[in-house]
Motif scaffolding. Structure first.
Motif, mmCIF file in Angstrom:
data_model
loop_
_atom_site.group_PDB
_atom_site.id
_atom_site.type_symbol
_atom_site.label_atom_id
_atom_site.label_comp_id
_atom_site.label_asym_id
_atom_site.label_seq_id
_atom_site.Cartn_x
_atom_site.Cartn_y
_atom_site.Cartn_z
ATOM 1 N N ILE A 156 0.854 -1.307 0.063
ATOM 2 C CA ILE A 156 -0.012 -0.165 -0.001
ATOM 3 C C ILE A 156 1.056 1.270 0.073
ATOM 4 C CG2 ILE A 156 -1.629 1.297 1.427
ATOM 5 C CD1 ILE A 156 -2.923 -1.363 2.447
ATOM 6 N N ALA A 157 0.851 2.195 -0.906
ATOM 7 C CA ALA A 157 1.494 3.185 -1.198
ATOM 8 C C ALA A 157 0.586 4.393 -1.019
ATOM 9 C CB ALA A 157 1.932 3.280 -2.383
ATOM 10 N N GLY A 158 0.435 4.832 0.254
ATOM 11 C CA GLY A 158 -0.562 6.019 0.434
ATOM 12 C C GLY A 158 0.041 7.194 0.604
ATOM 13 N N PHE A 159 -0.496 8.397 0.028
ATOM 14 C CA PHE A 159 0.152 9.583 0.048
ATOM 15 C C PHE A 159 -1.131 10.614 0.335
ATOM 16 C CE2 PHE A 159 0.954 13.772 -2.499
ATOM 17 C CZ PHE A 159 2.298 13.865 -1.692
ATOM 18 N N ASP A 160 -0.919 11.503 1.587
ATOM 19 C CA ASP A 160 -1.786 12.243 1.905
ATOM 20 C C ASP A 160 -1.595 13.712 1.693
ATOM 21 O OD1 ASP A 160 0.359 13.030 3.680
ATOM 22 O OD2 ASP A 160 -0.271 12.189 5.500
ATOM 23 N N GLY A 161 -0.618 13.756 0.717
ATOM 24 C CA GLY A 161 -0.404 15.287 0.129
ATOM 25 C C GLY A 161 0.827 15.879 0.971
ATOM 26 N N TRP A 162 1.405 15.287 2.009
ATOM 27 C CA TRP A 162 2.275 15.709 2.715
ATOM 28 C C TRP A 162 3.493 14.557 2.848
ATOM 29 C CZ3 TRP A 162 4.466 20.172 4.466
ATOM 30 C CH2 TRP A 162 5.428 20.339 5.489
ATOM 31 N N VAL A 184 6.686 9.851 -6.453
ATOM 32 C CA VAL A 184 7.572 10.986 -7.037
ATOM 33 C C VAL A 184 6.412 11.510 -8.030
ATOM 34 C CG1 VAL A 184 9.265 11.560 -8.944
ATOM 35 C CG2 VAL A 184 9.733 10.024 -6.876
ATOM 36 N N ARG A 185 5.809 10.891 -8.745
ATOM 37 C CA ARG A 185 4.579 11.443 -9.834
ATOM 38 C C ARG A 185 3.721 12.448 -8.921
ATOM 39 N NH1 ARG A 185 3.004 6.776 -11.129
ATOM 40 N NH2 ARG A 185 1.100 6.760 -10.112
ATOM 41 N N LEU A 186 3.294 12.063 -7.569
ATOM 42 C CA LEU A 186 2.344 12.821 -6.677
ATOM 43 C C LEU A 186 3.088 13.946 -6.196
ATOM 44 C CD1 LEU A 186 0.378 9.981 -5.279
ATOM 45 C CD2 LEU A 186 -0.423 11.407 -6.937
ATOM 46 N N GLY A 187 4.487 14.010 -6.245
ATOM 47 C CA GLY A 187 5.138 15.279 -5.654
ATOM 48 C C GLY A 187 5.843 14.957 -4.231
ATOM 49 N N GLY A 188 5.665 13.477 -3.737
ATOM 50 C CA GLY A 188 6.220 13.031 -2.615
ATOM 51 C C GLY A 188 7.677 13.415 -2.362
ATOM 52 N N ARG A 189 8.016 13.478 -1.464
ATOM 53 C CA ARG A 189 9.533 13.604 -1.093
ATOM 54 C C ARG A 189 10.101 12.615 -0.126
ATOM 55 N NH1 ARG A 189 9.517 19.780 0.065
ATOM 56 N NH2 ARG A 189 11.741 19.510 0.545
ATOM 57 N N ARG A 190 9.646 11.873 0.487
ATOM 58 C CA ARG A 190 10.202 11.116 1.411
ATOM 59 C C ARG A 190 9.066 9.913 1.794
ATOM 60 N NH1 ARG A 190 10.286 12.376 7.611
ATOM 61 N NH2 ARG A 190 11.303 10.585 8.440
ATOM 62 N N GLY A 191 9.543 8.742 1.853
ATOM 63 C CA GLY A 191 8.788 7.521 2.132
ATOM 64 C C GLY A 191 8.967 7.095 3.658
ATOM 65 N N ASP A 192 8.150 6.531 4.118
ATOM 66 C CA ASP A 192 8.069 5.774 5.256
ATOM 67 C C ASP A 192 7.358 4.565 5.344
ATOM 68 O OD1 ASP A 192 5.617 6.483 6.791
ATOM 69 O OD2 ASP A 192 6.092 8.328 6.850
ATOM 70 N N ALA A 193 7.929 3.676 6.165
ATOM 71 C CA ALA A 193 7.252 2.365 6.059
ATOM 72 C C ALA A 193 6.894 2.144 7.544
ATOM 73 C CB ALA A 193 8.141 1.340 5.565
ATOM 74 N N MET A 194 5.948 1.322 7.802
ATOM 75 C CA MET A 194 5.291 0.643 8.890
ATOM 76 C C MET A 194 5.692 -0.634 8.773
ATOM 77 S SD MET A 194 3.422 3.142 10.167
ATOM 78 C CE MET A 194 2.056 2.650 11.254
ATOM 79 N N VAL A 195 6.917 -1.027 9.853
ATOM 80 C CA VAL A 195 7.535 -2.128 10.069
ATOM 81 C C VAL A 195 7.350 -2.815 11.433
ATOM 82 C CG1 VAL A 195 9.565 -3.566 9.639
ATOM 83 C CG2 VAL A 195 9.045 -1.673 8.168
ATOM 84 N N LEU A 196 6.853 -4.023 11.692
ATOM 85 C CA LEU A 196 6.722 -4.706 13.023
ATOM 86 C C LEU A 196 8.203 -4.685 13.644
ATOM 87 C CD1 LEU A 196 3.901 -7.298 12.170
ATOM 88 C CD2 LEU A 196 3.711 -4.890 13.510
ATOM 89 N N ASP A 197 8.200 -4.400 14.819
ATOM 90 C CA ASP A 197 9.615 -4.475 15.614
ATOM 91 C C ASP A 197 9.962 -6.037 15.600
ATOM 92 O OD1 ASP A 197 10.007 -1.913 16.332
ATOM 93 O OD2 ASP A 197 8.921 -2.032 18.131
ATOM 94 N N ARG A 198 9.256 -6.906 15.674
ATOM 95 C CA ARG A 198 9.257 -8.253 15.897
ATOM 96 C C ARG A 198 9.579 -8.910 14.483
ATOM 97 N NH1 ARG A 198 3.594 -7.974 16.574
ATOM 98 N NH2 ARG A 198 2.503 -9.102 15.203
ATOM 99 N N ASN A 199 9.120 -8.424 13.269
ATOM 100 C CA ASN A 199 9.805 -8.825 12.209
ATOM 101 C C ASN A 199 10.905 -8.684 11.425
ATOM 102 O OD1 ASN A 199 9.220 -9.832 9.472
ATOM 103 N ND2 ASN A 199 7.076 -9.005 9.042
#
Length: 141
Positions: A62-68, A99-114
């Protein structure tokens, strides 16, 4: 990897995606139900990206972009397709979308135990930010 097809999910894919996550994803989320994923695809039809190989679902992100911010969730690769470029192809598609949407930085939700996922994210160039702590509150009532 030329038989790998990357595409956005459609409403017809949702039951298969939910079943796939039970096999391929570590843990579940309160959003892992038909109505939650249906809402996602309805709100942002390009956010749920699928990888298919030989007609089978091989991976999701899932590649979600909220505008920020650009947020990555549910990177999952079926155990039979791991270490064959599926995750890298999904992340490349997600990053191209950002990049196409104008995003500048991606972050990921990763489980600590994974640990397996943490290794994969590091290999893709992502790193934890120790100065941040994730705070959550379920909004289901």
């Amino acid at each position: 990897m030329d038989d790998l097809r990357i595409r956005a999910a459609t409403p017809e894919d949702l039951d298969a995606v939910l079943a796939f996550w039970k096999v391929a994803a570590e843990g579940t989320s309160i959003s892992d139900d038909r109505s939650g994923v249906e809402w996602l695809v309805d709100r942002d039809p390009e956010a749920l990206i699928l990888a298919e190989r030989g007609g089978d679902l091989a991976g999701t992100v899932i590649a979600g972009f909220d505008g920020w911010r650009c947020h990555l969730y549910r990177l999952a690769v079926h155990p039979d397709h791991r270490r064959r470029g599926v995750g890298a192809a999904l992340l490349a598609a997600a990053e191209e979308r950002f990049v196409r949407l104008g995003g500048r930085r991606g972050d990921a939700m990763v489980l600590d135990r994974n640990g397996l996922a943490q290794h994969a994210w590091r290999a893709a160039g992502y790193a934890p930010e120790p100065q941040w702590s994730r705070w959550v509150k379920p909004l289901d009532g």
